[in-house]
Design a protein around this motif. Structure first.
Motif, mmCIF file in Angstrom:
data_model
loop_
_atom_site.group_PDB
_atom_site.id
_atom_site.type_symbol
_atom_site.label_atom_id
_atom_site.label_comp_id
_atom_site.label_asym_id
_atom_site.label_seq_id
_atom_site.Cartn_x
_atom_site.Cartn_y
_atom_site.Cartn_z
ATOM 1 N N CYS A 115 -20.672 -47.869 -29.903
ATOM 2 C CA CYS A 115 -21.607 -46.763 -29.656
ATOM 3 C C CYS A 115 -20.913 -45.422 -29.685
ATOM 4 O O CYS A 115 -21.521 -44.401 -29.404
ATOM 5 C CB CYS A 115 -22.321 -46.941 -28.345
ATOM 6 S SG CYS A 115 -23.658 -48.070 -28.544
ATOM 7 N N GLY A 116 -19.625 -45.455 -29.964
ATOM 8 C CA GLY A 116 -18.920 -44.188 -30.082
ATOM 9 C C GLY A 116 -18.852 -43.431 -28.774
ATOM 10 O O GLY A 116 -18.794 -42.211 -28.769
ATOM 11 N N SER A 142 -8.056 -45.570 -31.036
ATOM 12 C CA SER A 142 -8.792 -45.164 -32.235
ATOM 13 C C SER A 142 -9.089 -43.666 -32.180
ATOM 14 O O SER A 142 -9.075 -42.983 -33.195
ATOM 15 C CB SER A 142 -10.073 -45.977 -32.407
ATOM 16 O OG SER A 142 -11.015 -45.598 -31.446
ATOM 17 N N GLN A 143 -9.309 -43.161 -30.949
ATOM 18 C CA GLN A 143 -9.558 -41.724 -30.820
ATOM 19 C C GLN A 143 -8.300 -40.916 -31.173
ATOM 20 O O GLN A 143 -8.381 -39.917 -31.888
ATOM 21 C CB GLN A 143 -9.989 -41.410 -29.391
ATOM 22 C CG GLN A 143 -11.241 -40.580 -29.385
ATOM 23 C CD GLN A 143 -11.864 -40.494 -28.009
ATOM 24 O OE1 GLN A 143 -11.467 -41.181 -27.068
ATOM 25 N NE2 GLN A 143 -12.843 -39.654 -27.882
ATOM 26 N N ILE A 144 -7.144 -41.415 -30.704
ATOM 27 C CA ILE A 144 -5.884 -40.715 -31.013
ATOM 28 C C ILE A 144 -5.627 -40.751 -32.519
ATOM 29 O O ILE A 144 -5.247 -39.754 -33.136
ATOM 30 C CB ILE A 144 -4.710 -41.383 -30.255
ATOM 31 C CG1 ILE A 144 -4.843 -41.066 -28.769
ATOM 32 C CG2 ILE A 144 -3.368 -40.908 -30.794
ATOM 33 C CD1 ILE A 144 -3.732 -41.628 -27.926
ATOM 34 N N MET A 145 -5.880 -41.928 -33.113
ATOM 35 C CA MET A 145 -5.625 -42.071 -34.543
ATOM 36 C C MET A 145 -6.534 -41.126 -35.342
ATOM 37 O O MET A 145 -6.097 -40.442 -36.260
ATOM 38 C CB MET A 145 -5.879 -43.512 -34.952
ATOM 39 C CG MET A 145 -5.405 -43.837 -36.346
ATOM 40 S SD MET A 145 -6.110 -45.383 -36.864
ATOM 41 C CE MET A 145 -7.812 -44.935 -37.091
ATOM 42 N N LEU A 146 -7.806 -41.094 -34.937
ATOM 43 C CA LEU A 146 -8.742 -40.210 -35.639
ATOM 44 C C LEU A 146 -8.313 -38.752 -35.527
ATOM 45 O O LEU A 146 -8.412 -37.991 -36.479
ATOM 46 C CB LEU A 146 -10.139 -40.347 -35.038
ATOM 47 C CG LEU A 146 -11.052 -41.373 -35.668
ATOM 48 C CD1 LEU A 146 -12.422 -41.325 -35.020
ATOM 49 C CD2 LEU A 146 -11.200 -41.100 -37.161
ATOM 50 N N LYS A 197 -23.983 -40.281 -44.409
ATOM 51 C CA LYS A 197 -23.063 -41.400 -44.268
ATOM 52 C C LYS A 197 -21.791 -41.196 -45.076
ATOM 53 O O LYS A 197 -20.990 -42.095 -45.198
ATOM 54 C CB LYS A 197 -23.740 -42.678 -44.750
ATOM 55 C CG LYS A 197 -24.769 -43.185 -43.787
ATOM 56 C CD LYS A 197 -25.290 -44.501 -44.269
ATOM 57 C CE LYS A 197 -26.447 -44.943 -43.412
ATOM 58 N NZ LYS A 197 -27.177 -46.015 -44.038
ATOM 59 N N SER A 198 -21.646 -39.986 -45.657
ATOM 60 C CA SER A 198 -20.478 -39.776 -46.505
ATOM 61 C C SER A 198 -19.214 -39.675 -45.655
ATOM 62 O O SER A 198 -19.273 -39.600 -44.440
ATOM 63 C CB SER A 198 -20.659 -38.494 -47.293
ATOM 64 O OG SER A 198 -20.787 -37.445 -46.391
ATOM 65 N N GLN A 220 -19.192 -38.716 -37.527
ATOM 66 C CA GLN A 220 -19.422 -39.110 -38.921
ATOM 67 C C GLN A 220 -18.548 -40.297 -39.308
ATOM 68 O O GLN A 220 -18.987 -41.202 -39.998
ATOM 69 C CB GLN A 220 -19.082 -37.942 -39.868
ATOM 70 C CG GLN A 220 -20.015 -36.765 -39.760
ATOM 71 C CD GLN A 220 -21.364 -37.051 -40.385
ATOM 72 O OE1 GLN A 220 -21.470 -37.840 -41.299
ATOM 73 N NE2 GLN A 220 -22.400 -36.430 -39.879
ATOM 74 N N PHE A 221 -17.299 -40.267 -38.835
ATOM 75 C CA PHE A 221 -16.348 -41.297 -39.188
ATOM 76 C C PHE A 221 -16.751 -42.651 -38.620
ATOM 77 O O PHE A 221 -16.651 -43.679 -39.270
ATOM 78 C CB PHE A 221 -14.974 -40.887 -38.626
ATOM 79 C CG PHE A 221 -13.832 -41.410 -39.438
ATOM 80 C CD1 PHE A 221 -13.272 -40.615 -40.430
ATOM 81 C CD2 PHE A 221 -13.321 -42.669 -39.219
ATOM 82 C CE1 PHE A 221 -12.215 -41.089 -41.175
ATOM 83 C CE2 PHE A 221 -12.274 -43.147 -39.969
ATOM 84 C CZ PHE A 221 -11.707 -42.348 -40.951
ATOM 85 N N ARG A 222 -17.213 -42.619 -37.366
ATOM 86 C CA ARG A 222 -17.555 -43.881 -36.710
ATOM 87 C C ARG A 222 -18.973 -44.338 -37.015
ATOM 88 O O ARG A 222 -19.340 -45.457 -36.640
ATOM 89 C CB ARG A 222 -17.455 -43.717 -35.184
ATOM 90 C CG ARG A 222 -16.051 -43.533 -34.688
ATOM 91 C CD ARG A 222 -16.066 -43.551 -33.169
ATOM 92 N NE ARG A 222 -14.753 -43.289 -32.627
ATOM 93 C CZ ARG A 222 -14.349 -43.721 -31.457
ATOM 94 N NH1 ARG A 222 -15.142 -44.440 -30.712
ATOM 95 N NH2 ARG A 222 -13.154 -43.437 -31.017
ATOM 96 N N LEU A 223 -19.740 -43.484 -37.631
ATOM 97 C CA LEU A 223 -21.171 -43.752 -37.782
ATOM 98 C C LEU A 223 -21.490 -45.142 -38.351
ATOM 99 O O LEU A 223 -22.296 -45.882 -37.778
ATOM 100 C CB LEU A 223 -21.823 -42.642 -38.606
ATOM 101 C CG LEU A 223 -23.339 -42.694 -38.690
ATOM 102 C CD1 LEU A 223 -23.976 -42.568 -37.322
ATOM 103 C CD2 LEU A 223 -23.860 -41.587 -39.599
ATOM 104 N N PRO A 224 -20.877 -45.554 -39.482
ATOM 105 C CA PRO A 224 -21.244 -46.865 -40.037
ATOM 106 C C PRO A 224 -20.968 -48.009 -39.057
ATOM 107 O O PRO A 224 -21.743 -48.958 -38.966
ATOM 108 C CB PRO A 224 -20.353 -47.001 -41.271
ATOM 109 C CG PRO A 224 -19.852 -45.644 -41.563
ATOM 110 C CD PRO A 224 -19.876 -44.866 -40.296
ATOM 111 N N VAL A 225 -19.851 -47.899 -38.311
ATOM 112 C CA VAL A 225 -19.500 -48.965 -37.353
ATOM 113 C C VAL A 225 -20.497 -48.968 -36.200
ATOM 114 O O VAL A 225 -20.959 -50.032 -35.753
ATOM 115 C CB VAL A 225 -18.061 -48.742 -36.815
ATOM 116 C CG1 VAL A 225 -17.626 -49.901 -35.959
ATOM 117 C CG2 VAL A 225 -17.111 -48.496 -37.942
#
Ligand SMILES: Nc1nc2c(ncn2[C@@H]2O[C@H](COP(=O)(O)OP(=O)(O)OP(=O)(O)O)[C@@H](O)[C@H]2O)c(=O)[nH]1
Length: 399
Positions: free
Chosen positions: A132-133, A185-189, A6-7, A21-26
């Motif tokens: 769900c990413g 959000s995908q573009i931003m990431l 979760k880091s 990994q970035f979206r995992l908590p959401v």
């Protein structure tokens, strides 16, 4: 079972892994909420419509939507053996199943007066497309199919036209907003990922030569030593030092000195070609190059080639005894060095370099290290150099 990491996302991952990994908590939070709502809603629904315990809606939704949803949620919290692609398709499936069931059951309710299943579709859209990413393409396709199923079911149920138009407008609005947010959000990431990668590259390379710098070497060392211990393989670390570099700087100026450093860096970089090999600027006129899984003969040949290539690049040094060409001296350590510390390995190579310099310039000296005695260096092998048989200076350097 191991919990999923979760880091903060790390740029050594591919973009897909980074995004995950970035979206995992959401994603975890979204799935957990959906699962809880389904679980909490179940007793309420069954207490309102007890006959549904034997009815088609409950027995369809349970295996088709709820169980896959719970499995999916579980897989996002624990590392169950699900490939990330399988997990992503399972998410798309759950979203589709929930959306289509919703369209069908609400229509049955309108047409035949079956029990209501609750208006959770907006949330399903949210969970499917954002939480769900799902990537934008998957989210677009699944949302489109759900929308078509709602259109068909609504038309089949003979709702009054104002209701139909109102419903379609609502769904279209939800889909558009959510797909747009997903896409943005995908573009931003992607931008954050590229930016972080660029920063990492800058902080791990030497600005003059483009080789790895010391801190990057430390990271590489950690990987290399682990691998060497695991595979019980030898590796070799060479320290390369330019001979009389101060005199080159003094005689031809610092810009020419810089150019000489870039030239030798390019030669070293092109020599370290395999994944665990690496070339680094250690500082000033010293470089380090590492070769993984090699034997003494390979290294000896490599040193000869590096010196030969430097000679062909014809950098002049006023102090050189070798046809006025810039030369280098190399000291190295070879063996199963995985159990030594970085400092110990570099010290051993440094010792070899010091001994080589004592012997004269334009040489290479590689010690082999015996794992049975950490403090003892065995089989010291001295080699010579510069295969310039035409040069008398070079010949005088041979031992
Ligand atoms: N042009 C240039 N010179 C540098 C750079 N970094 C260090 N130097 C110079 O490299 C020289 C290193 O000198 P020394 O350590 O005495 O080494 P050397 O003259 O090569 O002598 P030996 O190693 O004994 O043959 C110094 O004059 C530094 O100023 C750099 O980035 N660019």
């Amino acid at each position: 079972m191991k919990k999923l990491i979760k880091s903060t996302a790390d740029t050594s991952l591919s973009f897909e892994e980074y995004e995950f990994q970035f979206r995992l908590p959401v994603v975890q939070m979204g799935l957990l909420c959906c699962s809880i709502i389904y679980i909490a809603g179940l007793p309420i629904y069954l207490s309102l419509f007890p006959e549904e315990l034997h009815g088609v809606i409950f027995w369809t939704e349970l295996p088709v939507v709820m169980l896959p949803l719970w499995l999916l949620t579980f897989s996002y919290f624990y590392e169950v053996p699900l490939l990330s692609e399988v997990r992503s398709w399972l998410a798309a499936y759950v979203y589709l199943a929930a959306g289509i069931c919703h369209a069908v059951f609400n229509t049955l309710n309108h047409k035949y007066g079956t029990p209501m299943v609750g208006d959770i579709l907006p949330m399903i859209f949210l969970f499917g497309c954002l939480f769900c990413g799902l990537n934008t393409k998957q989210a677009g396709i699944t949302s489109g199919i759900i929308f078509l199923s709602i259109v068909s079911a609504t038309l089949w149920a003979d709702y009054a036209w104002p209701i139909v138009v109102n419903q379609f407008a609502q769904w279209l609005f939800f889909i558009a907003v959510i797909l747009f947010t997903n896409y943005q959000s995908q573009i931003m990431l992607r931008k954050v990922y590229d930016y972080q990668k660029e920063l990492k590259n800058k902080s791990s390379t030497d600005s003059l030569t483009g080789l790895l710098n010391r801190s990057a070497l430390d990271e590489h060392f950690a990987v290399l030593r682990r691998q060497s211990v695991r595979e019980n393989k030898a590796f070799c670390l060479l320290i390369i030092d330019l001979d009389y570099f101060k005199e080159l700087n003094d005689g031809h100026g610092h810009l020419e000195g810089d150019q000489a450093l870039v030239t030798i860096a390019n030669i070293l970089q092109s020599s370290a070609r395999r994944p665990l090999d690496c070339a680094c600027r250690w500082g000033g006129d010293e470089f380090i190059i590492i070769f993984y899984d090699v034997v003494y003969e390979d290294i000896s040949e490599m040193c000869r080639l590096i010196k030969e290539r430097l000679q062909y690049s014809a950098i002049n040094n006023p102090m050189s005894e070798f046809n006025g060409h810039q030369t280098i001296t190399i000291g190295g350590i070879l063996g199963k060095l995985g159990h030594l510390t970085d400092r110990e390995i570099i010290n051993l190579a440094d010792l070899a370099l010091y001994e080589a310099k004592q012997e004269g310039r334009n040489t290479h000296l590689i010690h082999t290290y015996n794992t049975s005695d950490r403090n003892k260096l065995n089989n010291a092998k001295t080699e010579n150099n510069l295969a310039d048989s035409t040069s008398s200076a070079s010949e005088s350097n041979c031992r």
